[in-house]
Design a protein around this motif. Sequence first.
Motif, PDB file in Angstrom:
ATOM      1  N   GLY A  35      13.319 -12.738   7.312  1.00  0.00           N
ATOM      2  CA  GLY A  35      12.414 -13.942   7.164  1.00  0.00           C
ATOM      3  C   GLY A  35      11.434 -13.501   6.368  1.00  0.00           C
ATOM      4  N   GLU A  36      10.157 -14.082   6.542  1.00  0.00           N
ATOM      5  CA  GLU A  36       9.095 -14.173   5.513  1.00  0.00           C
ATOM      6  C   GLU A  36       8.229 -12.575   5.548  1.00  0.00           C
ATOM      7  OE1 GLU A  36       4.565 -16.195   4.814  1.00  0.00           O
ATOM      8  OE2 GLU A  36       5.865 -16.746   6.621  1.00  0.00           O
ATOM      9  N   ALA A  37       8.612 -12.201   4.309  1.00  0.00           N
ATOM     10  CA  ALA A  37       8.165 -10.846   3.965  1.00  0.00           C
ATOM     11  C   ALA A  37       6.682 -10.656   4.201  1.00  0.00           C
ATOM     12  CB  ALA A  37       8.387 -10.183   2.688  1.00  0.00           C
ATOM     13  N   THR A  38       6.197  -9.805   5.065  1.00  0.00           N
ATOM     14  CA  THR A  38       4.725  -9.787   5.332  1.00  0.00           C
ATOM     15  C   THR A  38       4.545  -8.287   5.405  1.00  0.00           C
ATOM     16  OG1 THR A  38       4.846 -11.593   6.745  1.00  0.00           O
ATOM     17  CG2 THR A  38       2.929 -10.281   6.775  1.00  0.00           C
ATOM     18  N   ILE A  39       3.311  -7.930   4.906  1.00  0.00           N
ATOM     19  CA  ILE A  39       2.753  -6.426   4.692  1.00  0.00           C
ATOM     20  C   ILE A  39       1.430  -6.466   5.795  1.00  0.00           C
ATOM     21  CG2 ILE A  39       1.797  -4.713   3.465  1.00  0.00           C
ATOM     22  CD1 ILE A  39       3.199  -5.663   1.204  1.00  0.00           C
ATOM     23  N   HIS A  40       1.504  -5.458   6.610  1.00  0.00           N
ATOM     24  CA  HIS A  40       0.240  -5.454   7.653  1.00  0.00           C
ATOM     25  C   HIS A  40      -0.420  -4.307   7.276  1.00  0.00           C
ATOM     26  CE1 HIS A  40       2.769  -8.426   9.979  1.00  0.00           C
ATOM     27  NE2 HIS A  40       3.720  -7.664   9.745  1.00  0.00           N
ATOM     28  N   LEU A  41      -1.907  -4.377   7.901  1.00  0.00           N
ATOM     29  CA  LEU A  41      -2.621  -3.322   7.485  1.00  0.00           C
ATOM     30  C   LEU A  41      -2.765  -2.551   9.071  1.00  0.00           C
ATOM     31  CD1 LEU A  41      -4.476  -1.366   5.894  1.00  0.00           C
ATOM     32  CD2 LEU A  41      -6.400  -2.854   6.411  1.00  0.00           C
ATOM     33  N   GLY A  42      -2.219  -1.463   9.225  1.00  0.00           N
ATOM     34  CA  GLY A  42      -2.390  -0.496  10.406  1.00  0.00           C
ATOM     35  C   GLY A  42      -3.195   0.619  10.165  1.00  0.00           C
ATOM     36  N   ILE A  43      -3.153   1.411  11.370  1.00  0.00           N
ATOM     37  CA  ILE A  43      -3.871   2.512  11.471  1.00  0.00           C
ATOM     38  C   ILE A  43      -3.377   3.743  10.523  1.00  0.00           C
ATOM     39  CG2 ILE A  43      -4.600   2.180  13.952  1.00  0.00           C
ATOM     40  CD1 ILE A  43      -2.468   4.316  14.776  1.00  0.00           C
ATOM     41  N   ASP A  44      -2.255   3.264   9.925  1.00  0.00           N
ATOM     42  CA  ASP A  44      -1.646   4.532   8.881  1.00  0.00           C
ATOM     43  C   ASP A  44      -1.709   3.781   7.590  1.00  0.00           C
ATOM     44  OD1 ASP A  44      -0.997   6.830  10.676  1.00  0.00           O
ATOM     45  OD2 ASP A  44       0.124   5.265  11.821  1.00  0.00           O
TER      46      ASP A  44
END
Length: 222
Positions: A35-44
Amino acid sequence: MPPEAVEAMIGFEERYGGLWYPLLNSNGMEHGLDGEATIHLGIDGWTFRGILDGDRTWPVDILPDQRTAMTLAGRTRIVNSSVLQRLEAHAQVLQVRNWPHATFAVATEPGQEPTVIGDGLPALDVEATGPADRWWVGSGTAMHLELHVWWGGEDIWIARCFAERAGNLAATVDALRHAVTGGAWRDEDWCGLCTHVVQPAHVCLPDAGKQSGRPRRNNPPR
């Protein structure tokens, strides 16, 4: 978002997009941006969804340095040192899964890995070994420690011993039991390779084949 994260996402799709293979069941490991390529900001750090783990039926996140992470029951854990290491670990499973094998469990403190003394074990397969997998492979024998549960009061590692000849399996089990000094050994009554209930210390033989059984135990709330 940092450019290296975008570059990592593009590089992952170019190299692994469309890769699919079954491991323990028919769902398979599905690689590629969905689907829509998304980058997330997580704890790592920055991550993107790149793999659907068919056995756990849950997504695996990829970090820019190619490490992978999975979040279950709200707890994120780095599970592979790279996508390639994940593939090597799975290749080892497929290579020996039809050998006679025995399944146990090792409990450790949360976030801790089992302490293993290498004396008496086959050579460590460095390419297949990562944060949630340790493989020792020799001539006709193999041993595997795999992180199974990390979201409760203790971590549970599944320990499997394999021998190409059933007569060599007892010695393989003894070697691993003596080598693992950090953690508490537990009996395990479910073989995830054969997908059936087993008696403690039961030996699964190749001709036993797959049997219909219960879903994987210890699945956490999503």
